[in-house]
Scaffold this active site. Structure first.
Site, PDB file in Angstrom:
ATOM      1  N   CYS A 196      53.935  44.308  41.317  1.00 39.86           N
ATOM      2  CA  CYS A 196      53.329  45.521  41.886  1.00 39.86           C
ATOM      3  C   CYS A 196      54.216  46.178  42.936  1.00 39.86           C
ATOM      4  O   CYS A 196      54.043  47.341  43.268  1.00 39.86           O
ATOM      5  CB  CYS A 196      51.965  45.201  42.476  1.00 39.86           C
ATOM      6  SG  CYS A 196      50.814  44.622  41.226  1.00 39.86           S
TER       7      CYS A 196
ATOM      8  N   HIS B 228      49.713  50.627  47.582  1.00 45.05           N
ATOM      9  CA  HIS B 228      49.489  50.109  46.236  1.00 45.05           C
ATOM     10  C   HIS B 228      47.987  50.146  45.955  1.00 45.05           C
ATOM     11  O   HIS B 228      47.174  49.812  46.805  1.00 45.05           O
ATOM     12  CB  HIS B 228      50.027  48.684  46.156  1.00 45.05           C
ATOM     13  CG  HIS B 228      49.704  48.002  44.876  1.00 45.05           C
ATOM     14  ND1 HIS B 228      49.926  48.585  43.647  1.00 45.05           N
ATOM     15  CD2 HIS B 228      49.186  46.773  44.630  1.00 45.05           C
ATOM     16  CE1 HIS B 228      49.547  47.743  42.700  1.00 45.05           C
ATOM     17  NE2 HIS B 228      49.089  46.641  43.265  1.00 45.05           N
TER      18      HIS B 228
ATOM     19  N   ASN C 282      44.508  49.272  38.824  1.00 41.07           N
ATOM     20  CA  ASN C 282      45.789  48.797  39.346  1.00 41.07           C
ATOM     21  C   ASN C 282      46.853  48.939  38.255  1.00 41.07           C
ATOM     22  O   ASN C 282      46.834  48.210  37.273  1.00 41.07           O
ATOM     23  CB  ASN C 282      45.614  47.334  39.787  1.00 41.07           C
ATOM     24  CG  ASN C 282      46.899  46.726  40.331  1.00 41.07           C
ATOM     25  OD1 ASN C 282      47.984  47.297  40.195  1.00 41.07           O
ATOM     26  ND2 ASN C 282      46.775  45.559  40.933  1.00 41.07           N
TER      27      ASN C 282
HETATM   28  O1  UT7 Z   1      48.425  43.878  42.819  1.00 44.32           O
HETATM   29  C1  UT7 Z   1      47.974  42.634  43.152  1.00 44.32           C
HETATM   30  C2  UT7 Z   1      47.056  42.229  42.057  1.00 44.32           C
HETATM   31  N1  UT7 Z   1      45.838  41.612  42.387  1.00 44.32           N
HETATM   32  C3  UT7 Z   1      44.997  41.956  43.390  1.00 44.32           C
HETATM   33  O2  UT7 Z   1      45.251  42.766  44.238  1.00 44.32           O
HETATM   34  C4  UT7 Z   1      43.681  41.226  43.413  1.00 44.32           C
HETATM   35  C5  UT7 Z   1      43.162  41.037  44.785  1.00 44.32           C
HETATM   36  N2  UT7 Z   1      41.817  40.470  44.737  1.00 44.32           N
HETATM   37  C6  UT7 Z   1      40.730  41.214  44.492  1.00 44.32           C
HETATM   38  O3  UT7 Z   1      40.826  42.406  44.306  1.00 44.32           O
HETATM   39  C7  UT7 Z   1      39.376  40.520  44.488  1.00 44.32           C
HETATM   40  O4  UT7 Z   1      39.523  39.177  44.923  1.00 44.32           O
HETATM   41  C8  UT7 Z   1      38.671  40.552  43.109  1.00 44.32           C
HETATM   42  C9  UT7 Z   1      38.231  41.964  42.806  1.00 44.32           C
HETATM   43  C10 UT7 Z   1      39.611  40.048  42.033  1.00 44.32           C
HETATM   44  C11 UT7 Z   1      37.431  39.669  43.143  1.00 44.32           C
HETATM   45  O5  UT7 Z   1      36.560  40.075  44.183  1.00 44.32           O
HETATM   46  P1  UT7 Z   1      35.912  38.996  45.155  1.00 44.32           P
HETATM   47  O6  UT7 Z   1      35.032  39.730  46.069  1.00 44.32           O
HETATM   48  O7  UT7 Z   1      37.033  38.195  45.748  1.00 44.32           O
HETATM   49  O8  UT7 Z   1      35.037  38.159  44.153  1.00 44.32           O
HETATM   50  P2  UT7 Z   1      35.074  36.592  43.843  1.00 44.32           P
HETATM   51  O9  UT7 Z   1      36.307  36.271  43.069  1.00 44.32           O
HETATM   52  O10 UT7 Z   1      34.777  35.836  45.085  1.00 44.32           O
HETATM   53  O11 UT7 Z   1      33.843  36.476  42.877  1.00 44.32           O
HETATM   54  C12 UT7 Z   1      32.499  36.669  43.342  1.00 44.32           C
HETATM   55  C13 UT7 Z   1      31.537  36.421  42.196  1.00 44.32           C
HETATM   56  C14 UT7 Z   1      31.815  35.126  41.443  1.00 44.32           C
HETATM   57  O12 UT7 Z   1      30.566  34.598  41.068  1.00 44.32           O
HETATM   58  P3  UT7 Z   1      29.878  33.419  41.931  1.00 44.32           P
HETATM   59  O13 UT7 Z   1      30.870  32.295  41.923  1.00 44.32           O
HETATM   60  O14 UT7 Z   1      29.636  34.007  43.273  1.00 44.32           O
HETATM   61  O15 UT7 Z   1      28.637  33.145  41.140  1.00 44.32           O
HETATM   62  C15 UT7 Z   1      32.553  35.564  40.226  1.00 44.32           C
HETATM   63  O16 UT7 Z   1      32.377  34.703  39.139  1.00 44.32           O
HETATM   64  O17 UT7 Z   1      31.690  37.465  41.225  1.00 44.32           O
HETATM   65  C16 UT7 Z   1      31.924  36.891  39.942  1.00 44.32           C
HETATM   66  N3  UT7 Z   1      32.781  37.814  39.190  1.00 44.32           N
HETATM   67  C17 UT7 Z   1      32.300  38.835  38.477  1.00 44.32           C
HETATM   68  N4  UT7 Z   1      31.055  39.284  38.256  1.00 44.32           N
HETATM   69  C18 UT7 Z   1      30.912  40.372  37.484  1.00 44.32           C
HETATM   70  C19 UT7 Z   1      34.132  37.798  39.113  1.00 44.32           C
HETATM   71  N5  UT7 Z   1      34.546  38.825  38.346  1.00 44.32           N
HETATM   72  C20 UT7 Z   1      33.433  39.482  37.941  1.00 44.32           C
HETATM   73  C21 UT7 Z   1      33.213  40.617  37.140  1.00 44.32           C
HETATM   74  N6  UT7 Z   1      31.948  41.025  36.948  1.00 44.32           N
HETATM   75  N7  UT7 Z   1      34.230  41.311  36.589  1.00 44.32           N
END
Ligand code: UT7
Length: 331
Positions: free
Chosen positions: A117, A258, A288
């Protein structure tokens, strides 16, 4: 503060987004997710996906033609084409070589930069250094990625985040110490390689029936870890770039970060004490787009009239590696 009076200025910009739109609603059909979850957790509403049969260089070409036209520079006058990408048309040679041929830029040497990225920032820093040393006069700097090709469309934690696109900028040498790229800072931390990567397809684990079966050619990510380090690192490197350019945060007219997650962008703006009215956001429409996100947003900002002559713009990015960077540019 650098002593040389030769600087690289942005002569023109261009971008390209594939026509196919994939909405959050469409993703609800593929994985267990919702428009509400994606919107509140990321800010993304839709993204673009490159059509089958096309490659990264096809997008880059359209962006480059627009940037060259905007700059009034003939492809034959380009000395270098430097492309940030992790989704080149082939494992080798580089997508920049494919682009060079498409443009007929016969004088240019061309290569890709792999910094995920942060690829556009790295490519910009390399081109800027070559211009300041007098090695080249005109460079085409590109960020182009088709991460849709690396997605596991059954993994809801990654497939909702990314989109395809390309952005380009033409840099030219000017004998003017007061404008252009005022500073560029780059950093990596290789201890995070496996926090965000594609496990197979390289020399360590070449493609096999087994790697395909195990989905090892797609993006694997610990999103929470990326989030945490991204905010902290982008704040730090932005401050370093501003310091090196001798620019106070209040002098910045626009930040072009970004576009990974709206929550990362707002947290960064808060830490830098820059109001969101001075921050470019377009991830709601494109998701992204990896190395393309900064140059696409830069091009849109210019076309929307958000960058005027004399404005100071802060660019920053963070991604796999981890690799990150920031640059201060005076227009
Ligand atoms: O350029 C660099 C590339 N990457 C990034 O910049 C990614 C940076 N990270 C992020 O943007 C965030 O961490 C995410 C958007 C990927 C995830 O958001 P989060 O607030 O950190 O969510 P989480 O991973 O803590 O997940 C929360 C809950 C989980 O369920 P439980 O364990 O609380 O029951 C996940 O399983 O949300 C669930 N979950 C989803 N639910 C619905 C994860 N992905 C999804 C989804 N739809 N797509």
């Amino acid at each position: 503060m650098r002593q040389s009076h030769h600087r690289s200025v942005v002569l023109g910009t261009g971008s390209e987004l594939p026509a196919r739109v994939v909405t959050n609603a469409a993703l609800e059909e593929l994985v267990d997710t919702s428009d509400e979850w994606i919107t509140t957790r990321t800010g993304i509403k839709e993204r673009r996906v490159l059509e089958e049969g096309k490659g990264n260089a096809d997008m880059a070409h359209r962006a480059a033609v627009r940037a060259l036209h905007d700059a009034g520079v003939d492809p034959k006058d380009l000395d270098a084409i430097i492309m940030g990408t992790v989704t080149a048309d082939y494992p080798f040679p580089s997508s920049a070589c494919v682009l060079e041929d498409m443009l007929g830029a016969r004088k240019a040497f061309s290569f890709d930069v792999n910094a995920a990225c942060s690829g556009f920032l790295n490519a910009l820093a390399v081109a800027d250094s070559m211009i300041r040393t007098g090695m080249i006069r005109h460079a085409l700097v590109v960020g182009s990625d088709a991460l849709s090709r690396l997605l596991n469309w059954k993994d809801r934690t990654t497939c909702i985040l990314f989109g395809d696109g390309a952005g380009a900028a033409v840099l030219g040498s000017v004998n003017d110490g007061h404008r252009g790229v005022l500073s560029a800072k780059l950093r990596t931390d290789g201890s995070y390689v496996k926090t965000l990567y594609v496990p197979a397809g390289g020399s360590l684990k070449p493609a096999s029936a087994e790697t395909v079966k195990k989905n090892e050619h797609t993006i694997t990510m610990n999103g929470k870890e990326v989030f945490k380090v991204a905010v902290r690192s982008m704040e730090e490197i932005s401050r370093e770039a501003l310091d090196e350019a001798d620019i106070d945060v209040e002098q910045v007219s626009l930040v072009i970060p970004h576009q990974a997650n709206l929550r990362i962008i707002t947290a960064l703006a808060e830490r830098l004490k820059i109001p969101m009215s001075k921050v470019m956001v377009n991830l709601d429409r494109y998701g992204n787009t990896s190395a393309a996100s900064v140059p696409i947003a830069l091009d849109e900002a210019r076309r929307e009239g958000r960058i005027r002559h004399g404005d100071i713009v802060l660019l920053n990015a963070f991604g796999a590696g981890f690799a990150w960077g920031a640059a201060v540019v005076k227009f």
